[in-house]
Design an enzyme around this catalytic site. Structure first.
Site, mmCIF file in Angstrom:
data_model
loop_
_atom_site.group_PDB
_atom_site.id
_atom_site.type_symbol
_atom_site.label_atom_id
_atom_site.label_comp_id
_atom_site.label_asym_id
_atom_site.label_seq_id
_atom_site.Cartn_x
_atom_site.Cartn_y
_atom_site.Cartn_z
ATOM 1 N N ARG A 79 -15.374 34.087 9.968
ATOM 2 C CA ARG A 79 -14.578 33.018 10.527
ATOM 3 C C ARG A 79 -14.001 33.557 11.957
ATOM 4 O O ARG A 79 -13.609 34.558 11.916
ATOM 5 C CB ARG A 79 -13.571 32.553 9.636
ATOM 6 C CG ARG A 79 -12.997 31.185 10.289
ATOM 7 C CD ARG A 79 -11.982 30.854 9.265
ATOM 8 N NE ARG A 79 -12.474 30.409 8.265
ATOM 9 C CZ ARG A 79 -11.763 30.509 6.716
ATOM 10 N NH1 ARG A 79 -10.813 31.083 6.905
ATOM 11 N NH2 ARG A 79 -12.464 29.906 5.762
ATOM 12 N N ARG A 188 1.254 33.871 1.153
ATOM 13 C CA ARG A 188 -0.173 33.330 1.233
ATOM 14 C C ARG A 188 -0.618 32.847 2.512
ATOM 15 O O ARG A 188 0.310 33.259 3.316
ATOM 16 C CB ARG A 188 -0.133 32.279 0.125
ATOM 17 C CG ARG A 188 -0.244 32.515 -1.484
ATOM 18 C CD ARG A 188 -1.934 32.966 -1.719
ATOM 19 N NE ARG A 188 -2.910 32.087 -1.321
ATOM 20 C CZ ARG A 188 -3.500 31.133 -2.319
ATOM 21 N NH1 ARG A 188 -2.632 30.909 -3.478
ATOM 22 N NH2 ARG A 188 -4.129 30.340 -1.987
ATOM 23 N N LYS A 189 -1.644 32.276 2.395
ATOM 24 C CA LYS A 189 -2.086 31.769 3.849
ATOM 25 C C LYS A 189 -0.958 30.897 4.387
ATOM 26 O O LYS A 189 -0.045 29.944 3.806
ATOM 27 C CB LYS A 189 -3.400 30.820 3.706
ATOM 28 C CG LYS A 189 -3.531 29.639 2.854
ATOM 29 C CD LYS A 189 -4.833 29.080 2.440
ATOM 30 C CE LYS A 189 -4.728 28.217 1.541
ATOM 31 N NZ LYS A 189 -6.031 27.429 1.190
ATOM 32 N N GLY A 447 -15.892 20.254 -2.077
ATOM 33 C CA GLY A 447 -16.530 20.553 -3.031
ATOM 34 C C GLY A 447 -15.928 20.860 -4.445
ATOM 35 O O GLY A 447 -16.727 21.355 -5.371
ATOM 36 N N CYS A 452 -10.318 21.681 0.521
ATOM 37 C CA CYS A 452 -10.613 22.112 1.785
ATOM 38 C C CYS A 452 -11.433 21.408 2.703
ATOM 39 O O CYS A 452 -11.258 21.512 3.930
ATOM 40 C CB CYS A 452 -11.742 23.349 1.634
ATOM 41 S SG CYS A 452 -11.199 24.737 0.689
ATOM 42 N N GLY A 453 -11.993 20.422 2.170
ATOM 43 C CA GLY A 453 -12.550 18.944 2.937
ATOM 44 C C GLY A 453 -11.338 17.957 3.182
ATOM 45 O O GLY A 453 -11.679 16.983 3.828
#
Length: 564
Positions: A79, A188-189, A447, A452-453
């Site tokens: 990424r 975390r992120k 998905g 994430c979408g």
């Protein structure tokens, strides 16, 4: 080791992070490249993420493995971090070359303004990373328990209607947090968005920290409102506004203070599934007032009281088409990149066109699109014809403009369904089924339940599932309807409808035809969805009464590296 003493996922992650700052271990990646895939120890499955590198799934997704995670192949997703979405033509050409030589020609624009490559081998990884560094871009911090790409309005500095160009703050915050050993080990992120535009195109509502420009009604000074604790995944939570007016000079200290609160929160390190900043509000009992008090303790000074800050109404945030810049006789041109998938030839062509027609300045967007800046107004029509030949027609349908898709099972080990090809087929099908449809509608495909979408903020959100058809498992989607951001922010409602992927276009057609037939004067799809019950929306999708379908629980833990 007995079950009684076996460490948890959270304990293992914390132990590994204490043992090594991956940003200080690039020499190990170089060694792995020399010695091959077999030389990589298990712990580097986590450490690679600090370098924007994530192991790639085998194309089957989560169902191909166990414990909710599929099998990996000896290739990597890489990424590329693009702060504020700002790219130059030579950088896009470099990415195109890397995609062609090392990634089987596959590149994706992401919902955080990044670019992802796939199929990268360990032997090629240093070449990829070092080529990017030489062009002035990096993968550093694009994954892992760190600050992800700091997003900003892609037309900052050129938007004819912006309050302020906030891109210098995006880059200053990036320098503060990315690569800084003080912030390599977060629970975390951690996601930050800063924008000076009026349309909030970077979705501050779903970021851990979202700063949006506003004008003080008493003094006329342009400052920022700040929201904290936004996030989606399996527990969607829209960010909480703090009662504070943040001046320009205070933005970086405020972001640092919030980051330190997150970093130093031991309670968020106990459970990987509840380690995001939003869980201070969801399960920790925190309120905006408590958070503001903790922040001001860190800062050592009080922030000015907040002011009324208008949120954007129902507006497209995709920037597709030809739009005026603040610079006289200049426009920017937004290209609709369906599902974010772009080829090396397309990247090179767009880079060339940006130099021939503009200044060579490009931008990526959170809607997975690409912009060309600084085009003379008189030449915009000619550019529009050229980009159409490249595969990006500007006269795009709402489906082409408004459809977003996550990585999906093609490359993600946690996904249940393939999303990229499905999204392209869905757009094509809806354009055939509903020719001339011209209403604002956003369709987000994800998905798995981890969003994430970003299906929780879509008008129509499709969440990946599996169902059995004639005894075989096939891709399916569960429908969530009525998500919104801005003035009418709302999390999309699960309406109890699930169908095989092949039936999704017909279902959406039925829903949208009902909207067209029954809408009130001037009514948006969001307003239409809001005044109907879940049972009614489910019936519109199905073409009649249908029983509620259960929304399955996620098969595994929320990912911390997949979404862009």
């Amino acid at each position: 080791m007995s079950d009684a003493t076996k460490e948890t996922k959270a304990q293992r992650a914390e132990r590994l992070k204490q043992a090594l700052n991956p940003w200080e271990a690039y020499a190990e990646i170089q060694r792995f490249a020399r010695e091959g895939i077999a030389s990589i120890p298990p712990e580097w499955g986590m450490y690679f993420r600090w370098w924007g590198v994530y192991s790639q799934g085998d194309g089957v997704g989560a169902v191909g493995g166990k414990g909710g995670e599929g099998k990996a192949v000896p290739y990597f997703m890489v990424r590329i971090r693009i702060p504020n979405g700002a790219l130059k033509a030579h950088q896009l050409r470099a990415i195109a070359g890397l995609a062609e030589r090392h990634a089987r020609g596959v590149a994706d624009l992401t919902v955080r303004q990044n670019v992802q490559l796939h199929w990268v081998t360990i032997e090629d990884l240093p070449t990829v990373l070092e080529t990017l560094w030489r062009t002035g871009i990096t993968t550093l911090g694009a994954c892992g328990d760190v600050t992800r790409n700091v997003t900003g309005c892609p037309v900052a500095g050129v938007d004819a209607d912006e309050l302020v160009d906030a891109s210098p703050l995006v880059h200053e915050v990036t320098r503060l947090l990315n690569g800084n050993p003080d912030f390599y080990n977060l629970p975390r992120k951690y996601k930050v968005a800063i924008t000076g535009c009026r349309s909030w195109c970077v979705y501050p509502e779903i970021n851990d920290v979202g700063l949006t420009a506003t004008r003080h009604p008493a003094t006329g000074e342009v400052g920022f409102t700040v929201r904290v604790g936004g996030g989606l995944s399996t527990d969607p939570h829209l960010a909480e506004p703090l009662d504070a007016f943040v001046r320009w000079r205070e933005v970086v200290p405020v972001v640092r203070g919030i980051s330190e609160i997150f970093r130093d929160s031991d309670v968020l390190r106990q459970n990987r599934e509840k380690a995001r900043l939003k869980f201070l509000f969801l399960t920790g009992g925190w309120t905006p007032a408590r958070f503001l008090a903790a922040l001001q303790d860190r800062l050592g000074f009080a922030l000015a009281p907040g002011v009324s800050a208008p949120a954007p109404d129902d507006v497209y945030r995709d920037h597709v088409g030809i739009h005026p810049q603040r610079q006289a006789d200049r426009v920017y041109v937004g290209l609709p990149v369906v599902r974010g998938r772009i080829t090396p030839d397309q990247m090179r062509a767009v880079a060339d066109l940006s130099e021939r027609y503009g200044s060579g300045e490009l931008r990526t967007t959170t809607m997975q699109n690409l912009l060309i800046l600084d085009v003379p107004r008189a030449r915009a029509g000619a550019l529009a014809r050229e980009v159409e030949h490249v595969g990006f027609p500007l006269e795009a349908s709402p489906f082409r403009r408004g459809t977003v898709a996550c990585t999906g099972s093609e490359f993600c080990k946690l996904a249940l369904t393939e999303t990229k090809a499905f999204a392209r087929q869905l757009v094509d099908a809806l354009e055939l089924r509903l020719p001339g449809f011209d209403r604002h509608v956003r369709i987000h495909v994800t998905g798995c339940p981890n969003s994430c979408g970003q299906h929780w903020i879509a008008d129509i959100g499709l969440e990946g599932k599996k169902v059995k058809v004639d005894g075989a498992l096939v891709d399916a989607y569960y429908f969530c309807v009525g998500g919104a951001v801005g003035l009418h922010q709302a999390v999309a409602r699960p309406v109890g409808y699930r169908v095989p992927a092949s039936e999704a276009p017909a279902s959406i057609e039925r829903l949208l035809r009902t909207y067209l037939d029954d809408r009130r004067l001037g009514e948006s799809f969001r307003e239409f969805a809001a005044r109907h019950t879940d049972d009614e929306l489910r019936a519109f999708l199905a073409g009649g009464l249908v029983a509620v379908a259960d929304r399955d629980a996620p098969a595994g833990r929320p990912p911390h590296g997949i979404e862009g």
